[in-house]
Scaffold this motif. Structure first.
Motif, mmCIF file in Angstrom:
data_model
loop_
_atom_site.group_PDB
_atom_site.id
_atom_site.type_symbol
_atom_site.label_atom_id
_atom_site.label_comp_id
_atom_site.label_asym_id
_atom_site.label_seq_id
_atom_site.Cartn_x
_atom_site.Cartn_y
_atom_site.Cartn_z
ATOM 1 N N SER A 251 -37.542 47.158 -42.623
ATOM 2 C CA SER A 251 -38.602 48.098 -43.014
ATOM 3 C C SER A 251 -39.505 47.496 -44.078
ATOM 4 O O SER A 251 -40.747 47.617 -44.005
ATOM 5 C CB SER A 251 -37.991 49.404 -43.535
ATOM 6 N N LEU A 252 -38.908 46.830 -45.055
ATOM 7 C CA LEU A 252 -39.710 46.236 -46.125
ATOM 8 C C LEU A 252 -40.523 45.051 -45.613
ATOM 9 O O LEU A 252 -41.676 44.856 -46.020
ATOM 10 C CB LEU A 252 -38.797 45.805 -47.276
ATOM 11 N N ILE A 253 -39.939 44.269 -44.716
ATOM 12 C CA ILE A 253 -40.680 43.145 -44.125
ATOM 13 C C ILE A 253 -41.876 43.657 -43.335
ATOM 14 O O ILE A 253 -42.992 43.121 -43.441
ATOM 15 C CB ILE A 253 -39.751 42.305 -43.216
ATOM 16 N N ILE A 254 -41.673 44.698 -42.526
ATOM 17 C CA ILE A 254 -42.764 45.274 -41.737
ATOM 18 C C ILE A 254 -43.843 45.855 -42.650
ATOM 19 O O ILE A 254 -45.053 45.698 -42.401
ATOM 20 C CB ILE A 254 -42.233 46.357 -40.779
ATOM 21 N N LEU A 255 -43.417 46.526 -43.722
ATOM 22 C CA LEU A 255 -44.370 47.105 -44.670
ATOM 23 C C LEU A 255 -45.258 46.021 -45.279
ATOM 24 O O LEU A 255 -46.484 46.167 -45.337
ATOM 25 C CB LEU A 255 -43.622 47.857 -45.765
ATOM 26 N N ILE A 256 -44.645 44.933 -45.735
ATOM 27 C CA ILE A 256 -45.412 43.844 -46.345
ATOM 28 C C ILE A 256 -46.324 43.185 -45.317
ATOM 29 O O ILE A 256 -47.464 42.818 -45.613
ATOM 30 C CB ILE A 256 -44.457 42.809 -46.970
ATOM 31 N N TYR A 257 -45.846 43.054 -44.091
ATOM 32 C CA TYR A 257 -46.648 42.432 -43.037
ATOM 33 C C TYR A 257 -47.865 43.279 -42.675
ATOM 34 O O TYR A 257 -48.968 42.751 -42.466
ATOM 35 C CB TYR A 257 -45.782 42.210 -41.796
ATOM 36 N N GLN A 258 -47.713 44.588 -42.639
ATOM 37 C CA GLN A 258 -48.800 45.469 -42.199
ATOM 38 C C GLN A 258 -49.812 45.764 -43.297
ATOM 39 O O GLN A 258 -50.984 46.000 -43.003
ATOM 40 C CB GLN A 258 -48.222 46.777 -41.664
ATOM 41 N N GLU A 259 -49.379 45.771 -44.543
ATOM 42 C CA GLU A 259 -50.266 46.119 -45.647
ATOM 43 C C GLU A 259 -50.940 44.860 -46.209
ATOM 44 O O GLU A 259 -50.284 44.010 -46.797
ATOM 45 C CB GLU A 259 -49.486 46.823 -46.762
ATOM 46 N N LYS A 260 -52.244 44.744 -46.015
ATOM 47 C CA LYS A 260 -52.978 43.555 -46.458
ATOM 48 C C LYS A 260 -52.970 43.417 -47.978
ATOM 49 O O LYS A 260 -53.075 42.307 -48.503
ATOM 50 C CB LYS A 260 -54.413 43.613 -45.939
ATOM 51 N N LYS A 261 -52.864 44.538 -48.682
ATOM 52 C CA LYS A 261 -52.823 44.475 -50.143
ATOM 53 C C LYS A 261 -51.565 43.766 -50.654
ATOM 54 O O LYS A 261 -51.523 43.330 -51.816
ATOM 55 C CB LYS A 261 -52.893 45.889 -50.728
ATOM 56 N N LEU A 262 -50.563 43.679 -49.817
ATOM 57 C CA LEU A 262 -49.305 43.025 -50.204
ATOM 58 C C LEU A 262 -49.224 41.581 -49.726
ATOM 59 O O LEU A 262 -48.182 40.946 -49.846
ATOM 60 C CB LEU A 262 -48.116 43.811 -49.647
ATOM 61 N N HIS A 263 -50.320 41.059 -49.189
ATOM 62 C CA HIS A 263 -50.334 39.669 -48.723
ATOM 63 C C HIS A 263 -50.610 38.733 -49.908
ATOM 64 O O HIS A 263 -51.605 38.004 -49.941
ATOM 65 C CB HIS A 263 -51.364 39.483 -47.610
ATOM 66 N N GLU A 264 -49.726 38.769 -50.863
ATOM 67 C CA GLU A 264 -49.784 37.927 -52.053
ATOM 68 C C GLU A 264 -48.551 37.036 -52.097
ATOM 69 O O GLU A 264 -47.547 37.328 -51.445
ATOM 70 C CB GLU A 264 -49.859 38.799 -53.310
ATOM 71 N N PRO A 265 -48.618 35.933 -52.857
ATOM 72 C CA PRO A 265 -47.478 34.983 -52.884
ATOM 73 C C PRO A 265 -46.135 35.643 -53.177
ATOM 74 O O PRO A 265 -45.141 35.353 -52.519
ATOM 75 C CB PRO A 265 -47.881 34.009 -53.992
#
Length: 329
Positions: free
Chosen positions: A60-74
């Protein structure tokens, strides 16, 4: 259900043979299951619930980070790799463990045993490497924020991720080669899973090369801990001279990393001290589960810790739940 599990074990986890004594060097007996007594069913259901929760919270957390562009940080990209690593380690342990809890013959073939060792060790070492990279990420973000984008460019992130996986694979592969070539004079492993050091102790020949390489690996992997300790000391020194709000923000972003690191190291040290240094153990199920703590607890707690403490993830989770509630209403 026990019938199907027994069939699976005989067909896939044991080598083909006409008689068990003919393949005594090709199987290992996991003797620690004898300590569970008549509580196996209870442990099975607890393990099943725990494993399903691990899959749910990590995926769930992996999918959340993948889908939310705001979380595309290092930081979140490294976190995704950490979660995937934990899925690998827990899966390599839980499936065989739950099968053994439902059958009376606790054996594993030589091939599957070394495969399990390889995956568990990859999980352990890769987790350390990724935690080191994450500590460096927090250090640069707080100590040199103006250079953060340059240092953690897309190319550098890819290099760090590849190195965090390739280095453990190479090191563990060499260690596995040194162990696989050993002739063995026994086949009983006092664990609920395959452990490389327990197999080395079964060897009929001199194991000096294995012992030396194991010591070199332990010394090599102490370097990341020194680097992590240095990074957080520098972070604390920077935060000490900042405003109260900045201290709170830095503390909030660093806290999940520290909790994850401390918990993982403490559970891993217990396993190393107990097995490698031949500390006399109290034979009961408590110590058996304590020896697998680094395989079961961090994969479940880490995504919960990051989800609850990191503000960006917490905000996105709250937002998604609130939006979902409105749709249902």
């Amino acid at each position: 259900m026990q019938v199907y599990l027994r069939y699976f074990t005989i067909c896939f986890l044991l080598p083909p043979a006409t008689a068990l004594e003919n393949v005594s060097c090709e199987i290992f007996i996991l003797t620690a299951f004898q300590e569970f007594g008549n509580k196996k069913d209870t442990y099975f259901w607890l393990s099943l619930i725990g494993y399903l929760l691990i899959i749910f919270v990590n995926v769930s957390l992996i999918i959340l980070i993948y889908q939310e562009k705001k979380l595309h940080e290092p930081m979140y990209i490294f976190l995704c790799n950490l979660l995937f690593c934990e899925l690998t380690g827990s899966t390599s342990f839980y499936i065989k463990f739950m099968i053994d809890l439902k059958i009376n013959v606790h054996v594993i073939s030589r091939t599957f045993c070394f495969t399990q060792i390889f995956l568990i060790y990859i999980y352990t070492v890769t987790e350390i490497c990724i935690l080191t990279v994450m500590a460096h990420d927090r250090y640069i973000a707080i100590h040199a924020p103006l250079h953060y984008i340059t240092i953690f460019s897309s190319a550098n992130i890819q290099k760090l991720i590849v190195a965090s996986w390739i280095y453990p694979i190479v090191m563990i592969t060499i260690g596995m080669y040194l162990s696989i070539r050993l002739p063995l004079c026994g086949n009983e492993i006092d664990r609920v899973y395959c452990n490389n050091w327990e197999i080395v102790k079964l060897s009929c020949t001199d194991t000096s090369s294995n012992n030396i390489y194991g010591s070199v690996m332990l010394c090599t992997f102490s370097i990341p801990f020194i680097f992590i300790f240095y990074s957080y000391c520098k972070i604390l020194s920077v935060c000490w001279n900042t405003s109260r709000s900045q201290k709170y923000k830095a503390f909030q972003t660093c806290l999940p990393h520290l909790i994850t690191l401390i918990f993982f190291i403490s559970s891993l040290l217990f396993e190393l001290i107990e097995s490698r240094l031949n500390v006399k153990r109290v034979k009961n199920e408590i110590t058996a589960f304590a020896s697998i703590e680094f395989l079961t607890v961090p994969p479940l707690l880490n995504p919960l810790i990051y989800g609850l403490i990191l503000p960006e993830i917490r905000k996105r989770v709250v937002y998604l739940f609130s939006r979902r509630r409105k749709q249902l209403m």
